[in-house]
Design a protein around this motif. Structure first.
Motif, PDB file in Angstrom:
ATOM      1  N   GLY A  55      68.373  15.846 -14.774  1.00 25.03           N
ATOM      2  CA  GLY A  55      68.803  17.097 -14.150  1.00 25.03           C
ATOM      3  C   GLY A  55      69.653  16.933 -12.904  1.00 25.03           C
ATOM      4  N   GLY A  56      70.300  15.777 -12.742  1.00 21.54           N
ATOM      5  CA  GLY A  56      71.083  15.552 -11.531  1.00 21.54           C
ATOM      6  C   GLY A  56      72.546  15.925 -11.626  1.00 21.54           C
ATOM      7  N   ALA A  57      72.963  16.552 -12.719  1.00 23.73           N
ATOM      8  CA  ALA A  57      74.389  16.834 -12.919  1.00 23.73           C
ATOM      9  C   ALA A  57      74.929  17.815 -11.881  1.00 23.73           C
ATOM     10  N   VAL A  58      74.168  18.829 -11.538  1.00 20.76           N
ATOM     11  CA  VAL A  58      74.650  19.844 -10.591  1.00 20.76           C
ATOM     12  C   VAL A  58      74.948  19.207  -9.238  1.00 20.76           C
ATOM     13  N   ASP A  59      74.056  18.354  -8.754  1.00 21.98           N
ATOM     14  CA  ASP A  59      74.271  17.699  -7.457  1.00 21.98           C
ATOM     15  C   ASP A  59      75.496  16.804  -7.491  1.00 21.98           C
ATOM     16  N   LEU A  60      75.705  16.108  -8.604  1.00 21.31           N
ATOM     17  CA  LEU A  60      76.887  15.242  -8.723  1.00 21.31           C
ATOM     18  C   LEU A  60      78.164  16.059  -8.646  1.00 21.31           C
ATOM     19  N   ILE A  61      78.196  17.188  -9.329  1.00 23.49           N
ATOM     20  CA  ILE A  61      79.404  18.027  -9.318  1.00 23.49           C
ATOM     21  C   ILE A  61      79.660  18.562  -7.915  1.00 23.49           C
ATOM     22  N   ARG A  62      78.625  19.028  -7.255  1.00 24.17           N
ATOM     23  CA  ARG A  62      78.813  19.568  -5.899  1.00 24.17           C
ATOM     24  C   ARG A  62      79.325  18.481  -4.953  1.00 24.17           C
ATOM     25  N   ARG A  63      78.797  17.268  -5.064  1.00 26.25           N
ATOM     26  CA  ARG A  63      79.218  16.209  -4.164  1.00 26.25           C
ATOM     27  C   ARG A  63      80.687  15.848  -4.365  1.00 26.25           C
ATOM     28  N   VAL A  64      81.109  15.690  -5.616  1.00 23.42           N
ATOM     29  CA  VAL A  64      82.505  15.361  -5.890  1.00 23.42           C
ATOM     30  C   VAL A  64      83.420  16.503  -5.466  1.00 23.42           C
ATOM     31  N   ASN A  65      82.989  17.727  -5.695  1.00 21.70           N
ATOM     32  CA  ASN A  65      83.797  18.879  -5.304  1.00 21.70           C
ATOM     33  C   ASN A  65      84.009  18.917  -3.791  1.00 21.70           C
ATOM     34  N   GLU A  66      82.964  18.634  -3.025  1.00 22.60           N
ATOM     35  CA  GLU A  66      83.092  18.623  -1.564  1.00 22.60           C
ATOM     36  C   GLU A  66      84.005  17.505  -1.081  1.00 22.60           C
ATOM     37  N   GLN A  67      83.981  16.379  -1.747  1.00 23.40           N
ATOM     38  CA  GLN A  67      84.766  15.225  -1.318  1.00 23.40           C
ATOM     39  C   GLN A  67      86.242  15.340  -1.674  1.00 23.40           C
ATOM     40  N   HIS A  68      86.554  15.978  -2.794  1.00 17.46           N
ATOM     41  CA  HIS A  68      87.914  15.859  -3.330  1.00 17.46           C
ATOM     42  C   HIS A  68      88.654  17.181  -3.553  1.00 17.46           C
ATOM     43  N   ARG A  69      87.984  18.317  -3.598  1.00 19.81           N
ATOM     44  CA  ARG A  69      88.696  19.538  -3.964  1.00 19.81           C
ATOM     45  C   ARG A  69      89.775  19.891  -2.961  1.00 19.81           C
ATOM     46  N   GLU A  70      89.515  19.784  -1.689  1.00 16.75           N
ATOM     47  CA  GLU A  70      90.508  20.166  -0.695  1.00 16.75           C
ATOM     48  C   GLU A  70      91.770  19.313  -0.813  1.00 16.75           C
ATOM     49  N   ARG A  71      91.582  18.018  -1.121  1.00 17.68           N
ATOM     50  CA  ARG A  71      92.734  17.127  -1.285  1.00 17.68           C
ATOM     51  C   ARG A  71      93.298  17.191  -2.702  1.00 17.68           C
TER      52      ARG A  71
END
Length: 885
Positions: A752-768
């Motif tokens: 069940g860790g998929a949601v946390d993985l998506i949020r972490r990558v989104n925070e790191q890379h979406r702005e760039r």
């Protein structure tokens, strides 16, 4: 501000450097139409990547038992080295020809770089922008690339990219080239810019093609075309001595060219075109018709005209060769003149040929072509630089345009190893193995069904290299045990001749089966499975075939030739080989390199064998947890629109429908949509959310969930700082090199860790908006989180594993629609069926009239069903057909 905007070419008044990078988008692959705010959830489009068109060699995994005798066909061929064909390379527009050739293939390096639109206007505009930014002393290709500075008429993006490849190879891997070859490369450096520019442009065209000088004058970078050509034609001295092999010639043949004591970068027509047949091929059809009319010969097409023309030129000599000459009534008086008459006839024949040869060359004017020996040398340089056997104009420019595109790339360690080819011997042997592989492919696939004769030829080709193949397997295993420390062997082995030879062995096993040589096929399959270094993605296919041969044929092969088995002996032999086949299936299911897509067929065979062997039920395997559910079938009716001119040469098979349930356009009219969008509107009225994305959304989820694993350190797979993925992602080396990390991540997703993985990558890379392969930033992260939350965690992990095991082949065939609905949107029946309070995910494959499922689509339905995901086959039926203008 700039969210997923497809840029158009700027106006002439624009002075923004960024605006000049026209046509570039923020995605890694083909551009998509941006979604509107009104229908953002339902109308994101994502077209298939280039890999969606690739068939996969495991597509037969779903075939029924009657088709199991057919060995799996392999469609993922490695491209051979380009072989030259003599002919005319002229086109009305040379650049258009080059662009068309460039668009045909993707190299491994191109797949790893972000998608950029490459055309003449973009390159010219950018070089004009940089033409005023040069400084004294900055004249190397590497310096110009780093400082992003070009000089009009003194440097070019093509020449700089060509020289960058040359400089990089000579700096790190000069040991792969002999003395004369290094001398040729030094002479290249001494050429003028215009001569280099002309060579590079011709290098990107057909190999060994003749080019008319009058058609080479359109290049704006060349002010004096005659001088540039003269420089390429100039004979140049090489060190004395011969290019010889200093190693075992039994398995490594020197390439067809050997440098003599002199060389030239190009050949001229006056010195190299000596026959009418050679010259006639250089004429266009209209030119050949005019010449044929003067010569009074006829033909329906160009080959017929050339054949008739050459026959006419040699007709007289042919008559002389069979003893036919003018007769005389007084033979005795004229016998002394016969020798003189024959000599005169031969002289007339020679003069006739020379006359027509001169006439043809007068039509074409002077011609030039690149010297074959030098061309092959530069091919080898590019093979070493790009780590690929094919490259195009796009290969040369993509790496530069990716650098100057001002995009954001992931952080990773760039590592270019110089030990891919330990010595010149390994490089030449790799080249020859690729040519032999292409020869086998030609026999099997390019000339119709091979038949028994073709299959025998394939077996003969394999038998000729079988001893060396076994030696290479032993060498590779030794290197794997002692030489590799960071898992780099998987990718490096693709540049070993053993990789190509193993593929030839795979083809030979298929040919042996078709020739009914089952004992030889069985031995070869066992040998293929005994090695675990090359073509790991095929192991499932080899296990399947081996089990089939054991079950059906091997017991008969042990029957004595003179006496037949008794019924009891026959049953005993059958039982023994069924037990062996059962053990093969068990071994396959336990093999970590046997891909998941083969498990269902292996499980099915194993269960059948256990029943045939009367194994007690308590000792039989139970695969109920993986039992497939048949896909549901839905029927949706709609109004189909047909254009009046439909069927008049239009190539598209896409149908148009009226979207009765969707939102109208700005004028209040119902929209004309595809069949998938029409069905999507229907499901939206049933409480579903979703996308028509085909494989796009799964690749996006995979990029989110495995982002850090994609860019972990593995030697040799990050050759530049501008990649969106490792070079081995599209190969079978990706999964084994990261098996531990991938399996740990799959467990994390299962928990069940998929949601946390998506949020972490989104925070790191979406702005760039970091360029990551497959990741489409236009999907709203909350939609993705909601989708993942509706998945059963084990099902999502299973889907990710299938993609990780063969990213390239699994790109195509994903159902058209992906839909989900949360728990409160489910019906009462579905709420009871939903486990752990999750929502529901459904994949829908949409089919209109006369559509049929492809093998890759069936495979994905199998994968999703095995993972417990709901799959629907939706039949779109036209309740009414309307004609539109």
């Amino acid at each position: 501000m700039d969210r997923f905007v497809k840029r158009t070419r700027p106006s002439h008044t624009s002075n923004s450097p960024l605006a000049l990078t026209a046509g570039w988008t923020n995605t890694n692959k083909r551009p998509e139409r941006p979604p509107t705010k009104k229908r953002r959830t339902d109308q994101i489009r994502q077209k298939n990547d280039a890999e969606d068109d690739e068939d996969d060699d495991s597509s037969a995994a779903l075939n029924n038992d009657q088709k199991e005798d057919l060995f799996l066909a392999d469609q993922n061929r490695d491209s051979p080295l380009r072989d030259g064909k003599t002919g005319s390379g002229d086109a009305e527009d040379g650049d258009a020809t080059e662009t068309a050739l460039a668009a045909q293939h993707h190299t491994a390096l191109e797949d790893s770089l972000p998608e950029v639109k490459i055309d003449k206007d973009i390159i010219e505009e950018y070089e004009k922008l940089k033409s005023s930014q040069v400084e004294d002393g900055e004249d190397s290709a590497e310096t110009r690339l780093q400082t992003r500075k070009w000089v009009r008429g003194q440097s070019s993006i093509y020449v700089d990219a060509f020289n960058l490849a040359l400089d990089t190879v000579l700096q790190d891997e000069a040991h792969l080239f002999e003395e004369k070859e290094n001398c040729v490369l030094e002479n290249w450096r001494a050429l003028s810019y215009e001569a280099q520019y002309l060579y590079v442009r011709l290098f990107l065209r057909k190999t060994a093609s003749w080019h008319r000088l009058e058609r080479l004058k359109h290049y704006p970078d060349i002010s004096d075309i005659e001088k540039a050509i003269e420089s390429l034609l100039e004979p140049r001295a090489l060190p004395e001595g011969q290019s010889v092999n200093n190693f075992d010639e039994e398995f490594v043949a020197e390439p067809g060219h050997v440098f003599a004591d002199t060389f030239a970068f190009a050949d001229d027509s006056a010195s190299h075109i000596k026959t009418v047949e050679q010259a006639a091929h250089l004429l266009s059809l209209d030119e050949l018709k005019t010449l044929a009319k003067d010569a009074k010969v006829q033909g329906k097409n160009k080959p017929d005209l050339i054949k008739a023309f050459c026959r006419m030129c040699s007709q007289q000599s042919s008559l002389m060769s069979v003893g036919l000459r003018r007769s005389s009534t007084n033979t005795s008086m004229h016998s002394s003149d016969s020798t003189s008459e024959e000599a005169n006839t031969e002289k007339q024949d020679t003069n006739r040929k020379a006359h027509f040869l001169d006439k043809i060359l007068a039509i074409t004017g002077p011609l030039v072509r690149l010297s074959e020996s030098v061309f092959k040398l530069f091919e080898r340089v590019h093979l070493v630089f790009y780590r690929s056997t094919e490259w195009t104009e796009k290969s040369l420019t993509t790496i530069i345009l990716a650098k100057i595109s001002r995009r954001n790339f992931p952080e990773y360690v760039v590592c270019r190893s110089a030990n891919i080819f330990p010595s010149r011997r390994y490089l030449l042997e790799f080249e020859n193995s690729m040519r032999l592989q292409f020869e086998v492919d030609t026999i099997l696939e390019f000339n119709g069904p091979p038949g028994a004769e073709g299959n025998r030829k394939v077996v003969e080709r394999f038998e000729s290299i079988a001893p060396r193949w076994r030696e290479l397997l032993a060498e590779a295993q030794k290197m794997e045990n002692t030489g590799y420390e960071f898992g780099e062997g998987g990718y490096l082995r693709r540049f070993n001749a053993g990789h190509a030879y193993t593929r030839i062995a795979h083809k030979a096993a298929e040919a042996l089966g078709r020739l009914h040589r089952y004992q030889d096929e069985y031995d070869l399959l066992a040998e293929l499975l005994s090695q675990q270094l090359f073509h790991l993605a095929r192991r499932g296919a080899w296990y399947k075939r081996k089990a089939l041969v054991e079950e059906r044929y091997m017991w008969e092969l042990e029957q004595p030739p003179t006496t037949a088995f008794s019924e009891a002996q026959k049953n005993l032999q059958k039982k023994r080989w069924r037990q062996i086949a059962l053990a093969t299936c068990e071994t396959a299911l336990q093999d970590p390199n046997c891909h998941l897509i083969y498990h269902y067929d292996l499980q099915k065979r194993l269960i059948r064998l256990e029943k045939q062997l009367n194994i007690p039920r308590r000792q039989q395997h139970n695969f109920d947890h993986a039992r497939l559910r048949d896909p549901e079938e839905h029927t949706i009716e709609g109004i189909q629109l047909v254009r009046e001119d439909a069927g008049r040469g239009q190539g598209s098979t896409k149908t148009i429908w009226l979207d009765e349930l969707g939102d109208p356009d700005d004028k209040g009219n119902l929209m004309h949509v595809s069949v998938e969008e029409m069905c999507l509107s229907f499901y939206r009225t049933q409480g579903w959310k979703g996308y028509h994305s085909e494989g796009g959304i799964l690749r996006t989820l995979f990029a989110y969930l495995f982002c850090d694993i994609l860019f972990i350190f593995v030697p040799n797979v990050f050759q530049t700082a501008y990649q969106t993925c490792p070079l081995d992602l599209h190969t079978d080396a990706f999964y084994p090199a990261r098996a531990s990390e991938i399996n740990h991540r799959l467990v994390e997703i299962s928990n069940g860790g998929a949601v946390d993985l998506i949020r972490r990558v989104n925070e790191q890379h979406r702005e760039r908006r970091t360029c990551i392969v497959g990741l489409n930033w236009d999907y709203e992260v909350e939609d993705l989180i909601q989708l993942v939350s509706c998945f059963e965690s084990e099902a999502l992990a299973a889907i990710c594993k299938v993609i990780a095991q063969d990213y390239k082949a699994r790109g195509g065939g994903v159902p058209d629609l992906i839909l989900w609905r949360t728990t409160h949107e489910l019906s009462d029946d579905r709420k009871e069926q939903s486990e752990n309070g999750k929502g529901e995910v459904m994949f829908v494959e949409v089919k209109s009239a006369n559509d049929r499922l492809s093998d890759t689509q069936r495979l994905w339905i199998h994968v999703l069903s095995a993972a417990g995901v709901r799959v629907v086959l939706c039949n779109a039926v036209a309740k009414e057909v309307k004609t539109i203008d």
